[in-house]
Design a protein around this motif. Structure first.
Motif, PDB file in Angstrom:
ATOM      1  N   LEU A  40       0.814  -1.218   0.000  1.00  0.00           N
ATOM      2  CA  LEU A  40       0.000   0.000   0.000  1.00  0.00           C
ATOM      3  C   LEU A  40       0.845   1.265   0.000  1.00  0.00           C
ATOM      4  CD1 LEU A  40      -2.803  -1.015   2.541  1.00  0.00           C
ATOM      5  CD2 LEU A  40      -3.012  -0.771   0.063  1.00  0.00           C
ATOM      6  N   SER A  41       2.088   1.181   0.470  1.00  0.00           N
ATOM      7  CA  SER A  41       2.952   2.361   0.477  1.00  0.00           C
ATOM      8  C   SER A  41       3.312   2.814  -0.941  1.00  0.00           C
ATOM      9  CB  SER A  41       4.235   2.074   1.260  1.00  0.00           C
ATOM     10  OG  SER A  41       5.007   1.070   0.617  1.00  0.00           O
ATOM     11  N   PHE A  42       3.063   1.958  -1.927  1.00  0.00           N
ATOM     12  CA  PHE A  42       3.334   2.310  -3.327  1.00  0.00           C
ATOM     13  C   PHE A  42       2.047   2.642  -4.078  1.00  0.00           C
ATOM     14  CE2 PHE A  42       6.790  -0.521  -2.074  1.00  0.00           C
ATOM     15  CZ  PHE A  42       7.896   0.233  -2.450  1.00  0.00           C
ATOM     16  N   THR A  43       0.973   2.947  -3.331  1.00  0.00           N
ATOM     17  CA  THR A  43      -0.313   3.246  -3.945  1.00  0.00           C
ATOM     18  C   THR A  43      -0.847   4.587  -3.456  1.00  0.00           C
ATOM     19  OG1 THR A  43      -1.692   2.217  -2.219  1.00  0.00           O
ATOM     20  CG2 THR A  43      -0.797   0.771  -3.939  1.00  0.00           C
ATOM     21  N   SER A  44      -1.947   5.011  -4.063  1.00  0.00           N
ATOM     22  CA  SER A  44      -2.619   6.248  -3.643  1.00  0.00           C
ATOM     23  C   SER A  44      -3.961   5.927  -3.002  1.00  0.00           C
ATOM     24  CB  SER A  44      -2.827   7.166  -4.856  1.00  0.00           C
ATOM     25  OG  SER A  44      -3.649   6.514  -5.833  1.00  0.00           O
ATOM     26  N   TRP A  45      -4.060   4.786  -2.319  1.00  0.00           N
ATOM     27  CA  TRP A  45      -5.316   4.342  -1.725  1.00  0.00           C
ATOM     28  C   TRP A  45      -5.790   5.329  -0.672  1.00  0.00           C
ATOM     29  CZ3 TRP A  45      -6.260   0.740   2.814  1.00  0.00           C
ATOM     30  CH2 TRP A  45      -7.590   0.303   2.836  1.00  0.00           C
ATOM     31  N   ASP A  46      -7.096   5.592  -0.647  1.00  0.00           N
ATOM     32  CA  ASP A  46      -7.662   6.544   0.319  1.00  0.00           C
ATOM     33  C   ASP A  46      -8.173   5.864   1.584  1.00  0.00           C
ATOM     34  OD1 ASP A  46      -9.904   5.250  -0.573  1.00  0.00           O
ATOM     35  OD2 ASP A  46     -10.874   7.017  -1.426  1.00  0.00           O
ATOM     36  N   ASN A  59       4.986   8.403  -3.328  1.00  0.00           N
ATOM     37  CA  ASN A  59       4.806   8.706  -1.902  1.00  0.00           C
ATOM     38  C   ASN A  59       6.138   8.989  -1.223  1.00  0.00           C
ATOM     39  OD1 ASN A  59       1.984   8.444  -1.823  1.00  0.00           O
ATOM     40  ND2 ASN A  59       2.113   6.222  -1.567  1.00  0.00           N
ATOM     41  N   PHE A  60       7.147   8.213  -1.543  1.00  0.00           N
ATOM     42  CA  PHE A  60       8.457   8.399  -0.918  1.00  0.00           C
ATOM     43  C   PHE A  60       9.138   9.670  -1.425  1.00  0.00           C
ATOM     44  CE2 PHE A  60       7.517   3.880  -0.738  1.00  0.00           C
ATOM     45  CZ  PHE A  60       7.766   3.590   0.590  1.00  0.00           C
ATOM     46  N   GLU A  61       8.897  10.016  -2.675  1.00  0.00           N
ATOM     47  CA  GLU A  61       9.423  11.278  -3.199  1.00  0.00           C
ATOM     48  C   GLU A  61       8.789  12.467  -2.484  1.00  0.00           C
ATOM     49  OE1 GLU A  61       8.663  11.173  -7.352  1.00  0.00           O
ATOM     50  OE2 GLU A  61      10.192   9.639  -7.788  1.00  0.00           O
ATOM     51  N   GLU A  62       7.476  12.368  -2.225  1.00  0.00           N
ATOM     52  CA  GLU A  62       6.794  13.439  -1.493  1.00  0.00           C
ATOM     53  C   GLU A  62       7.306  13.548  -0.065  1.00  0.00           C
ATOM     54  OE1 GLU A  62       2.265  14.834  -0.209  1.00  0.00           O
ATOM     55  OE2 GLU A  62       2.566  13.160  -1.604  1.00  0.00           O
ATOM     56  N   ILE A  63       7.608  12.402   0.551  1.00  0.00           N
ATOM     57  CA  ILE A  63       8.161  12.417   1.910  1.00  0.00           C
ATOM     58  C   ILE A  63       9.482  13.178   1.926  1.00  0.00           C
ATOM     59  CG2 ILE A  63       9.205  10.951   3.699  1.00  0.00           C
ATOM     60  CD1 ILE A  63       7.077   8.859   3.040  1.00  0.00           C
ATOM     61  N   GLU A  67       7.912  19.835   3.266  1.00  0.00           N
ATOM     62  CA  GLU A  67       8.370  20.643   4.396  1.00  0.00           C
ATOM     63  C   GLU A  67       7.663  20.231   5.681  1.00  0.00           C
ATOM     64  OE1 GLU A  67      10.717  22.849   4.746  1.00  0.00           O
ATOM     65  OE2 GLU A  67      11.380  22.650   2.670  1.00  0.00           O
ATOM     66  N   ARG A  68       6.413  19.812   5.551  1.00  0.00           N
ATOM     67  CA  ARG A  68       5.662  19.374   6.734  1.00  0.00           C
ATOM     68  C   ARG A  68       6.297  18.126   7.331  1.00  0.00           C
ATOM     69  NH1 ARG A  68      -0.735  17.563   6.759  1.00  0.00           N
ATOM     70  NH2 ARG A  68      -0.949  17.262   9.023  1.00  0.00           N
ATOM     71  N   VAL A  69       6.724  17.200   6.489  1.00  0.00           N
ATOM     72  CA  VAL A  69       7.392  15.997   6.980  1.00  0.00           C
ATOM     73  C   VAL A  69       8.744  16.354   7.601  1.00  0.00           C
ATOM     74  CG1 VAL A  69       8.385  13.769   6.321  1.00  0.00           C
ATOM     75  CG2 VAL A  69       6.219  14.518   5.310  1.00  0.00           C
ATOM     76  N   HIS A  70       9.457  17.296   6.976  1.00  0.00           N
ATOM     77  CA  HIS A  70      10.745  17.728   7.533  1.00  0.00           C
ATOM     78  C   HIS A  70      10.553  18.328   8.924  1.00  0.00           C
ATOM     79  CE1 HIS A  70      12.386  18.211   3.161  1.00  0.00           C
ATOM     80  NE2 HIS A  70      12.169  16.955   3.498  1.00  0.00           N
ATOM     81  N   ASN A  71       9.495  19.128   9.073  1.00  0.00           N
ATOM     82  CA  ASN A  71       9.208  19.725  10.380  1.00  0.00           C
ATOM     83  C   ASN A  71       8.861  18.648  11.403  1.00  0.00           C
ATOM     84  OD1 ASN A  71       8.289  22.084  12.177  1.00  0.00           O
ATOM     85  ND2 ASN A  71       6.428  20.856  12.033  1.00  0.00           N
ATOM     86  N   GLN A 266      -4.289   6.995   2.902  1.00  0.00           N
ATOM     87  CA  GLN A 266      -3.726   5.816   3.536  1.00  0.00           C
ATOM     88  C   GLN A 266      -2.423   5.384   2.867  1.00  0.00           C
ATOM     89  OE1 GLN A 266      -4.478   3.969   6.124  1.00  0.00           O
ATOM     90  NE2 GLN A 266      -6.345   4.964   6.809  1.00  0.00           N
ATOM     91  N   GLY A 267      -2.324   5.536   1.568  1.00  0.00           N
ATOM     92  CA  GLY A 267      -1.107   5.145   0.867  1.00  0.00           C
ATOM     93  C   GLY A 267       0.088   5.948   1.333  1.00  0.00           C
ATOM     94  N   PHE A 268      -0.079   7.262   1.411  1.00  0.00           N
ATOM     95  CA  PHE A 268       1.010   8.132   1.855  1.00  0.00           C
ATOM     96  C   PHE A 268       1.319   7.892   3.335  1.00  0.00           C
ATOM     97  CE2 PHE A 268       2.549  12.270   3.483  1.00  0.00           C
ATOM     98  CZ  PHE A 268       3.706  12.358   2.717  1.00  0.00           C
ATOM     99  N   GLY A 269       0.268   7.717   4.147  1.00  0.00           N
ATOM    100  CA  GLY A 269       0.484   7.452   5.565  1.00  0.00           C
ATOM    101  C   GLY A 269       1.203   6.139   5.796  1.00  0.00           C
ATOM    102  N   THR A 270       0.872   5.125   5.013  1.00  0.00           N
ATOM    103  CA  THR A 270       1.543   3.835   5.140  1.00  0.00           C
ATOM    104  C   THR A 270       3.006   3.949   4.736  1.00  0.00           C
ATOM    105  OG1 THR A 270      -0.549   2.723   4.616  1.00  0.00           O
ATOM    106  CG2 THR A 270       1.460   1.410   4.479  1.00  0.00           C
ATOM    107  N   ALA A 271       3.288   4.730   3.715  1.00  0.00           N
ATOM    108  CA  ALA A 271       4.685   4.949   3.303  1.00  0.00           C
ATOM    109  C   ALA A 271       5.477   5.611   4.427  1.00  0.00           C
ATOM    110  CB  ALA A 271       4.730   5.801   2.043  1.00  0.00           C
TER     111      ALA A 271
END
Length: 298
Positions: A40-46, A59-63, A67-71, A266-271
């Motif tokens: 799921l970390s490689f998906t855009s599942w809601d 998802n990992f590129e966005e991480i 800036e929010r993740v960096h903070n 959920q996909g981004f959160g799982t990543a």
């Protein structure tokens, strides 16, 4: 004399039946969810729809770029470093003091350990009331002693919110690590400290050169446990600040919750959860190796 041949125990296949129930449960509730999370970390599942769209490493590129993740990562590091140091320092001091008490020792142990029994949610509500700007106990005490200028909105000011969470967490957790240090102090031979005292060593020198090195094993356990707990801190933030003001107290665990269940990503959160797992794993391995090496040197 002829060598005695050892009888090889015959493997009984039905022995598997004894571990099969536990293995099935472990597979269903640990292995399968873990593998599903990796996918799921490689998906855009809601988290709701039946459609699961594969998006690769987005998802990992966005991480990496967010800036929010960096903070959140910065806040997590600050909280972790502060809690590991302060919790262990407070626990060690309490353990040494309680160990020296002759009367009502069990009572003092119970008093210092009592906050550990409170859940993070209950502790958060207690400290939210204590640190309230208008009627909180802390500000009221400042007014009583004539220090009105020191009054702050401890949970509403970005400069003090993170500090408030750290200190309240130390209050809750120090008693737990105190018990571990107390167990370590009980294993210190009294003959060594008595001999050092006869040789002219004062109490500080006895502690520095005898007691403290012999507490290396207990310190390794406490450091690792406090580090893991700090990296996963959630309850206190959820109750006391909700990640605010703004994003001032948002940590990795809290942003995983907010993104996954609040923003339905959920996909981004799982990543992010996968990244946090790897971070905890790497830091734990490094920390254990460092303290184990220190134990040998001491």
């Amino acid at each position: 004399m002829p060598a005695v041949k050892k009888k090889r125990k015959k493997w009984q296949w039905y022995a598997l039946l004894f571990i099969l129930p536990s293995f099935i449960l472990y597979t269903l509730f640990v292995i399968v969810p873990t593998l599903s999370s990796v996918y799921l970390s490689f998906t855009s599942w809601d988290g709701i729809s039946t459609e699961v769209r594969y998006i690769g490493l987005s998802n990992f590129e966005e991480i990496i770029q967010s800036e929010r993740v960096h903070n959140a990562l910065r806040n997590t590091i600050i909280i972790t470093v502060a809690l590991v140091i302060l919790e262990n320092l407070a626990a060690l001091v309490l353990a040494v003091l309680v160990d020296q008490v002759r009367w009502f020792r069990n009572m003092f142990r119970s008093i210092f350990y009592f906050p550990v029994l409170l859940s993070g949610i209950v502790m958060g509500f207690i400290w939210t009331i204590i640190l309230n700007y208008n009627f909180g106990v802390f500000n009221q005490l400042l007014i009583m002693v004539g220090l009105e200028s020191w009054m702050k909105d401890w949970l509403g000011d970005p400069n003090y919110a993170l500090l408030s969470i750290i200190l309240s967490t130390v209050w809750k957790s120090a008693g737990y690590y105190m018990i571990i240090y107390l167990a370590g102090l009980q294993s210190v031979p009294g003959d060594l400290t008595e001999a050092a005292g006869i040789d002219g060593a004062n109490r500080w020198q006895q502690f520095r050169h005898i007691t403290f090195p012999l507490l290396a094993g207990a310190m390794t356990v406490c450091m690792v446990l406090s580090m893991i707990a700090a990296l996963k801190i959630f309850d206190q933030i959820a109750v006391m600040t909700d990640g605010g003001p703004g994003f001032a107290t948002e940590t990795l665990t809290y942003i995983i919750y907010k993104v996954g269940f609040g923003e339905m990503r959920q996909g981004f959160g799982t990543a992010m959860a996968l990244v946090l797992f790897l971070l905890i794993l790497i830091v734990t391995i490094i920390q254990v190796k460092f303290f184990r090496k220190r134990e040998v040197q001491l």
